[in-house]
Design a protein around this motif. Structure first.
Motif, PDB file in Angstrom:
ATOM      1  N   ASP A   1       0.712  -1.376  -0.099  1.00 25.75           N
ATOM      2  CA  ASP A   1       0.115   0.134  -0.046  1.00 25.75           C
ATOM      3  C   ASP A   1       0.720   1.426  -0.098  1.00 25.75           C
ATOM      4  O   ASP A   1       0.275   2.268  -0.005  1.00 25.75           O
ATOM      5  N   GLY A   2       2.218   1.124  -0.006  1.00 23.82           N
ATOM      6  CA  GLY A   2       2.977   2.271  -0.389  1.00 23.82           C
ATOM      7  C   GLY A   2       3.657   2.531   1.003  1.00 23.82           C
ATOM      8  O   GLY A   2       4.817   3.115   0.746  1.00 23.82           O
ATOM      9  N   PHE A   3       3.314   2.042   2.122  1.00 21.56           N
ATOM     10  CA  PHE A   3       4.032   2.338   3.401  1.00 21.56           C
ATOM     11  C   PHE A   3       4.219   1.298   4.443  1.00 21.56           C
ATOM     12  O   PHE A   3       4.920   1.169   5.373  1.00 21.56           O
TER      13      PHE A   3
ATOM     14  N   TYR B   1      -4.081   3.404  -3.495  1.00 27.92           N
ATOM     15  CA  TYR B   1      -2.780   2.877  -2.712  1.00 27.92           C
ATOM     16  C   TYR B   1      -2.492   1.647  -3.004  1.00 27.92           C
ATOM     17  O   TYR B   1      -2.315   0.510  -2.104  1.00 27.92           O
ATOM     18  N   ARG B   2      -2.249   0.944  -4.388  1.00 31.77           N
ATOM     19  CA  ARG B   2      -1.923  -0.189  -4.726  1.00 31.77           C
ATOM     20  C   ARG B   2      -0.659  -0.217  -5.418  1.00 31.77           C
ATOM     21  O   ARG B   2      -0.667  -0.313  -6.881  1.00 31.77           O
TER      22      ARG B   2
ATOM     23  N   ARG C   1       0.799  10.928   3.074  1.00 31.62           N
ATOM     24  CA  ARG C   1       1.521   9.131   3.450  1.00 31.62           C
ATOM     25  C   ARG C   1       2.863   9.284   3.534  1.00 31.62           C
ATOM     26  O   ARG C   1       3.454   8.576   4.225  1.00 31.62           O
TER      27      ARG C   1
ATOM     28  N   VAL D   1       5.332   9.817   7.543  1.00 31.16           N
ATOM     29  CA  VAL D   1       6.376   8.919   8.070  1.00 31.16           C
ATOM     30  C   VAL D   1       7.954   9.464   7.796  1.00 31.16           C
ATOM     31  O   VAL D   1       8.726   9.127   8.770  1.00 31.16           O
TER      32      VAL D   1
ATOM     33  N   ARG E   1      -1.891   2.842  12.254  1.00 30.28           N
ATOM     34  CA  ARG E   1      -0.623   2.767  12.010  1.00 30.28           C
ATOM     35  C   ARG E   1       0.285   3.607  12.941  1.00 30.28           C
ATOM     36  O   ARG E   1       1.376   3.889  12.748  1.00 30.28           O
TER      37      ARG E   1
ATOM     38  N   PRO F   1      -9.599   3.348   0.672  1.00 34.07           N
ATOM     39  CA  PRO F   1      -9.377   4.335  -0.430  1.00 34.07           C
ATOM     40  C   PRO F   1      -9.451   3.558  -1.840  1.00 34.07           C
ATOM     41  O   PRO F   1     -10.084   4.136  -2.675  1.00 34.07           O
ATOM     42  N   ASP F   2      -9.234   2.171  -1.670  1.00 38.63           N
ATOM     43  CA  ASP F   2      -9.299   1.417  -2.825  1.00 38.63           C
ATOM     44  C   ASP F   2     -10.875   1.415  -3.376  1.00 38.63           C
ATOM     45  O   ASP F   2     -11.212   1.391  -4.595  1.00 38.63           O
TER      46      ASP F   2
END
Lengths: 293, 416
Positions: A45-47, A259-260, B79, B83, B104, B378-379
């Motif tokens: 998912d990117g992170f 986010y894939r 995103r 981080v 997270r 989101p997907d």
């Protein structure tokens, strides 16, 4: 002792000169390409953590209707961009005449090349606007109701490619203009002595000398068609409902909006494979010409 | 290393203090820093935020750096920065969008700060920033969604806002006879179509069903959704919506409403951006019509919020800033240019007609969701936005479209 050192230096110089470029190429291109392929074998998912999924991203591509729409659109882009070199050549021949106002015409044809793609996209969005656009005015002038080309899932890709073709034709024109300036006067003179004129002169004397340029124009147009992305983002965001999305744009959407990243990387890998065909063809031609020269 | 730079900084401060004694105090103090990332598109609101941040910097002796990002670009950048290089304060959305980051561990728990200030009593929307009883952000404003119309247009035609599904269709008929599009909608950016879906599903299947759907516990191929698409397709076929809507952004659709070429539009208080200043006083808000009298009035109420990332380098300063910023008068300064309803109920909004309308829109509401793309993964959101945009153009493809969204749901939440 001295000789070996000198010969070492002799051999080391080209290597050292090549090193920065090569290093950059390895890091930016080769490493990224391999890494993309590696990511495409994962769900990510990117992170968060990456999960190994093998080839299932590719299997999913096969069953994804959007993938086939994107692929079809890439084929449309390629096919329409094939028009750019001949159109560029035609315009180049036209503006290469020694007529006084041609300088102005030349710069007008050159203009789209200075505009950024975003500007071109915005101009064409206005042009296509179904209520106030130039196209709508044209249709109204003939008493017809204008089509909303950017809303039609059938026409939208053609409308976007047509907008992108404008700067591409200008680019090909510049290439051909440069080519026309390097024509061998002696061969043309010889042709004239043999009474070649008009079409014959073009077909047998001018065009053969432009082969190299035509090849470059074609190769760059093909690669340009495949990497098209920005104008789609500006004009339609891939819509309506994905009908104008191509592989590059779908990759962007899957990675950054859904986010894939794994799936996006799989799309990138497929696009890379298609592009490879053209790049290899281009490089082989280039190498062959260099060897024969 | 740290000590070294600290020493050097102190040395510099001391030298400067000796040189120019009047500047000494701020120089000392400015070793305290605060980094803010915001995503406000409205220039007036940005200016208000800058003023508040600067005033805080002066009063607290903090060097504030405020970075504003493009609203859309920020949605992807967050995103990364949460981080890689977290700021001390950032702006975001509550609900599922926030929950993903909380899970997270990327947002700080500020429950104690909220309790100390007693904010929960004046902020009913605090539930939107609460996960498992802990609070991870302060709601700033809420967007009340409903059908906006021009009072002068309705008065001159003798119309009243439609109350039921039948009213709605006959109102559409009247509007078309008056030469107007019943509903202005621009789906170029896709979300307005999903907002319409929210209304329809909340009216036909109710809030519990909607929540379950957003949390991935109901399949999109479920029969309950066919009832929604059937009624929606009815509206499309009756010509309720603007034609070629995928060509227009919401601003253009709002302009069509402002020009009296359309009768109503589904939006929140930020509709004022799309309206000329002189016409804003005409705007009125009506709730979405009822489809099933057995189902309560549920609305989308999307809450924007402000957070402290858990990686913030100056969490104490950030908490001071939140306390400063969240005072009623300052929060109002910040929200006034935006048109969205303050999350604090102790702010008097009566001077602003649009906010008065929004507040009226909340009266009698039995429960709220946020918004399609804020409530779900989101997907799934991406698949849904695209699917509903397609549905409004090709309603006959309903079952294929729902199957497509279901594929995304199954991917994100697993098979049922």
């Amino acid at each position: 002792m001295l000789r070996t050192r000198r010969s070492l230096r002799h051999r080391a110089t080209p290597a050292l000169l090549l090193a920065p470029g090569l290093l950059l190429f390895l890091v930016v291109i080769v490493f990224s390409a391999l890494r993309t392929f590696w990511i495409s074998l994962h769900a990510w998912d990117g992170f968060g953590p990456m999960t190994w999924v093998g080839l299932s991203n590719y299997a999913e591509l096969w069953g994804d209707p959007q993938f086939w729409v994107s692929l079809r659109n890439n084929v449309i882009w390629l096919a329409v961009f094939l028009l750019a070199p001949p159109m560029g050549l035609a315009i180049a021949l036209l503006v290469n005449q020694k007529i006084r106002t041609m300088r102005l015409a030349k710069s007008l044809f050159f203009m789209p090349l200075v505009l950024s793609t975003v500007t071109v996209g915005v101009i064409f969005v206005w042009f296509y606007d179904p209520s106030y656009g130039l196209l709508a005015l044209l249709f109204h002038a003939f008493g017809a109701s204008p089509p909303a080309v950017l809303s039609s899932d059938t026409w939208v890709t053609f409308a976007v490619v047509f907008a992108a073709l404008w700067p591409q034709v200008a680019f090909c024109m510049i290439l051909f203009l440069a080519g026309l300036n390097t024509l061998d006067e002696e061969i043309i003179g010889a042709g004239r002595v043999d009474n070649a004129r008009g079409w014959q002169m073009l077909r047998h004397i001018v065009l053969p000398q432009l082969r190299q340029v035509a090849f470059i124009a074609l190769a760059i147009s093909m690669i340009g068609a495949l990497r098209s992305f920005d104008i789609i983002a500006v004009m339609t965001s891939g819509g309506p409902f994905g009908s104008s999305t191509n592989l590059a744009y779908q990759m962007y959407q899957e990675s950054l909006f859904s986010y894939r990243f794994g799936y996006g990387a799989a799309l990138a890998t497929v696009l890379f494979a298609i592009m490879m065909v053209f790049i290899v063809w281009y490089l082989l031609r280039l190498l062959r010409d260099e060897r024969s020269a | 290393m740290t000590r070294n730079t600290l020493n050097r900084r102190r040395f510099l401060a001391a030298t400067a203090a000796a040189g120019t004694s009047c500047l000494a105090a701020p120089l000392y103090a400015q070793s305290r820093e605060l980094v803010i990332i915001s995503d406000r598109g409205n220039p007036d609101q940005r200016a208000a935020l800058t003023d508040i941040a600067n005033a805080f910097g002066r009063e607290a002796g903090v060097r504030v750096s405020l970075n504003n990002m493009d609203h859309e670009a920020h949605k992807t950048a967050i995103r990364n920065y949460l981080v890689a290089s977290p700021p001390d304060i950032n702006f975001w959305f509550s609900g599922e969008r926030m929950r993903g980051f909380v899970k997270r561990g990327l947002f700080s728990d500020i429950t104690d700060l909220v309790e100390k200030n007693g904010w929960a009593d004046v902020v009913p929307a605090m539930s939107a920033t609460t996960v498992d009883g802990r609070i991870y952000g302060l709601p700033t404003a809420g967007l009340v969604w409903g059908l906006w119309y021009r009072k002068d247009v309705f008065d001159s035609n003798g119309w009243t806002p439609p109350r039921t599904a039948e009213d709605f269709l006959s109102f559409g008929q009247n509007a078309r006879e008056a030469g107007m599009t019943p509903i202005a909608i621009g789906t170029k950016e896709m979300w307005p179509a999903a907002g319409w879906f929210d209304h329809m599903n909340l009216r036909i299947n109710g809030l519990d069903h909607h929540r379950a759907l957003m949390e991935g516990r109901i399949a999109y191929t479920d029969g309950s959704l066919t009832r929604v698409t059937d009624r929606w397709a009815e509206q499309v076929k009756a010509g309720m919506f603007l034609r070629n809507e995928t060509s227009y952004g919401w601003e253009q659709a709002a302009a069509i409403l402002a020009q009296k070429k359309a009768a109503m539009m589904d939006l929140a208080g930020f509709i004022i951006y799309g309206f000329p200043e002189a016409d804003r006083a005409q705007l009125r808000l009506a709730p979405f019509p009822t489809y099933d009298t057995g189902i309560g009035r549920y609305e989308d109420f999307s809450v924007d919020s402000i957070h402290i990332p858990s990686g913030a380098k100056n969490p104490e300063v950030a908490r001071d800033f939140l306390t400063y910023f969240y005072q009623p008068d300052r929060l109002w300064e910040y929200l006034k240019p935006d048109g969205n309803l303050p999350a604090r109920t102790d702010i008097d909004v009566s001077s602003d007609p649009i906010m008065v309308e929004s507040r009226k829109g909340l009266v009698g509401v039995d429960g709220t969701s946020q918004y399609f793309d804020r409530d779900t993964d989101p997907d799934v959101a991406q698949a849904g936005l695209k699917g509903f945009q397609e549905f409004m153009v090709r309603p006959e493809r309903a079952s294929d479209i729902l199957a497509g969204i279901e594929r995304a749901r199954a991917r994100a939440y697993g098979p049922l």
